[in-house]
Motif scaffolding. Structure first.
Motif, PDB file in Angstrom:
ATOM      1  N   VAL A   1       2.629   3.957  11.836  1.00 26.66           N
ATOM      2  CA  VAL A   1       1.986   2.641  12.513  1.00 26.66           C
ATOM      3  C   VAL A   1       2.203   2.667  14.034  1.00 26.66           C
ATOM      4  O   VAL A   1       3.161   2.956  14.671  1.00 26.66           O
TER       5      VAL A   1
ATOM      6  N   LYS B   1       0.618   0.010   6.285  1.00 25.02           N
ATOM      7  CA  LYS B   1       2.168   0.477   6.635  1.00 25.02           C
ATOM      8  C   LYS B   1       2.457   1.491   5.298  1.00 25.02           C
ATOM      9  O   LYS B   1       3.391   2.392   5.609  1.00 25.02           O
TER      10      LYS B   1
ATOM     11  N   LYS C   1       6.339   6.551   4.099  1.00 25.40           N
ATOM     12  CA  LYS C   1       5.707   5.521   4.942  1.00 25.40           C
ATOM     13  C   LYS C   1       4.888   6.188   5.662  1.00 25.40           C
ATOM     14  O   LYS C   1       4.770   7.103   6.116  1.00 25.40           O
TER      15      LYS C   1
ATOM     16  N   TRP D   1      -0.548  -2.066  15.674  1.00 26.69           N
ATOM     17  CA  TRP D   1      -0.001  -2.686  14.421  1.00 26.69           C
ATOM     18  C   TRP D   1       1.030  -3.564  14.625  1.00 26.69           C
ATOM     19  O   TRP D   1       1.143  -4.891  13.894  1.00 26.69           O
TER      20      TRP D   1
END
Length: 125
Positions: A79, A111, A76, A83
């Protein structure tokens, strides 16, 4: 003879755009030959995996792709608050018909290292 038939069927299916054939599409003699090949697991050019029959090269390609996708899915990206604010703003007070789904896809793409976008022709993928 069974091996020739198996190779021919795989070649035909490959020409049609598929890389594997279900075991149940072979007759009993062909399945017996394939089961022997599956037990041997040598450098034979045909692989049986999860009741699918592949040319070894395409089975390896598929395995490599699965591994790469698995790695990307687990990674991942960070963010920031901006965002999160953009995403929240898209959904606040909107019905599904009001949401700009192309923008949602772009934000989700930021993301994650892997994203699948689907839709029919003309949907703006």
């Amino acid at each position: 003879e069974n091996e020739r038939t198996i190779v021919k069927k795989l070649s035909e299916r490959l020409a049609e755009g598929s890389i594997a054939i279900d075991m149940n599409e072979f007759d009993a003699d062909e399945r017996n030959t394939l089961e022997k090949l599956a037990k041997d697991k040598g450098d034979y050019p045909i692989v049986v995996s999860l009741d699918k029959v592949y040319f070894q090269r395409y089975w390896k390609y598929e395995e490599e792709i699965v591994d790469l996708i698995g790695e990307m899915v687990t990674q991942k990206l960070d963010v920031n608050e901006e965002w999160k604010r953009l995403v929240d703003g898209m959904f606040d007070g909107n019905t599904p018909e009001d949401i700009d789904w192309q923008k949602v896809a772009v934000l989700l793409g930021l993301k994650s290292r892997f994203l699948i976008i689907t839709g029919g022709p003309g949907t703006g993928k």
